[in-house]
Scaffold this active site. Sequence first.
Site, PDB file in Angstrom:
ATOM      1  N   HIS A 344       0.930  -1.203  -0.086  1.00  0.00           N
ATOM      2  CA  HIS A 344      -0.040   0.061   0.260  1.00  0.00           C
ATOM      3  C   HIS A 344       0.840   1.323  -0.208  1.00  0.00           C
ATOM      4  CE1 HIS A 344      -3.631   2.432   0.380  1.00  0.00           C
ATOM      5  NE2 HIS A 344      -3.093   2.767   1.690  1.00  0.00           N
ATOM      6  N   ASP A 361      -3.707   9.242   3.293  1.00  0.00           N
ATOM      7  CA  ASP A 361      -3.814   7.735   3.084  1.00  0.00           C
ATOM      8  C   ASP A 361      -5.222   7.503   2.254  1.00  0.00           C
ATOM      9  OD1 ASP A 361      -4.107   4.969   3.028  1.00  0.00           O
ATOM     10  OD2 ASP A 361      -3.390   4.424   5.089  1.00  0.00           O
ATOM     11  N   CYS A 412      -4.246   2.861  -5.141  1.00  0.00           N
ATOM     12  CA  CYS A 412      -3.378   3.649  -3.904  1.00  0.00           C
ATOM     13  C   CYS A 412      -2.193   4.325  -4.405  1.00  0.00           C
ATOM     14  CB  CYS A 412      -3.070   2.564  -2.872  1.00  0.00           C
ATOM     15  SG  CYS A 412      -1.848   1.520  -3.019  1.00  0.00           S
TER      16      CYS A 412
END
Length: 453
Positions: A344, A361, A412
Amino acid sequence: MGAVAINRKRTEDSLNFNQQSPSSQASKKKRRFSFGIVSPDSNKPSSSTISRISRYPDAKAPLRREIHAPSRASLRYALPKPKPNDYSFKRRAFDALRFFTKDKEIIDLGDEEEEPEIEIEIGKEAVCEDSSVEVVDCDVDEKEENVEPSMLDSMSLVRQEAASSLEAYKKLLQSAERRNSKLEALGFEILFNEKRLSQLRQSRPKPVDKPLKKVPDEPFIPLTEEEEAEVYNTFSGKNRRKVLVTHANSNIDITGEVLQCLTPSAWLNDEVINVYLELLKERETREPKKYLKCHFFNTFFYKKLVSDSGYNYKAVRRWTTQRKLGYALIDCDMIFVPIHRGVHWTLAVINIRDRKFLYLDSLNGVDSKILNALAKYLGDEAKEKSGKDIDVSSWDMEFVEDLPQQQNGYDCGMFMLKYIDFFSRGLGLYFSQEHMPYFRLRTAKEILRLRAD
């Protein structure tokens, strides 16, 4: 003469025999052939068809056969009244039947098609099984004669087992009642906490609607047909091993296989991310008045700064010398630090202009360890390169929540690049998940042209 006399006697006897009455003949035939009831039509002439049929013996009475299959019976020995669906009680009661004295069960097989009546004599009672069941009680004296001591012992054992099972059932019932009371208390607490939570939400001040800002067109300029054709051509399998472009300053080769990470539903790799960050820095250098003064660390910086052994400033001390950068790091408006967390991508930002540390995030994650490490790094960097002491204890540490979020498991990296792109323009994050396919094509086009727009 003697022979003649004998023959004459035989002749007379035969004549006498032929002259016998039909009744005598019938009686002889009866004694010889009949095994049952004599037919009243036996005196008719032998030439009659009916008389001939009547000479055959009647059907014999049916044989009596024994039953070798189990049969049902009812017990009446003052056992405790079974509860509904209490199969264990029934099983113990039927196990006691093996101590009873059983007479043979006989079925009379008749010519009628009706169901046979089965009379069963078991110990102290007789059950007549047909469409209904009757229980015939025997006399007390008869009970005392037929009951064996072993059977009485078994019945006492059955009573003891029934009593013990009743005690166990009572204990289980008591434990279930205690648990029910606990569950009711927990249910009350849940309802109470839900009401408190709803009241707190109602008492929370409502956010003030911010005026909508006009979204600029530059980050969303559509690709031309030629540019799309060029990108799709590089995504084809024939260019997988071909070096498409090489970035001179970072010395990174972009092959067709490396660029495949920008295809839909693919994870971004380090080469594409680092080349794109170099292009963003070059864009700022070309037009310094249009973009903020920023520094873009590559994907390996944070791994060197914070390794398995912990924080280590010496590992990255030479990354930001004046000779390499041409400027002091603390003179920048923003410093971007890509963070790779295994599978991630996230972003940490040192916002020197607003004196805060940001953590972004796309899955709304939080990690204060990253921001603390960067705060310590900024203090060490300022003291090492500029001889200044920066007190970062008063700076804010913000985990940005109101930001575009990914709706899948592979975008991501693309979200992280667009966070950097929009912040370096001095813009808010005016994009969403639906823009990701376009951003992938645009990033591939900019890398192939080695120019970020």
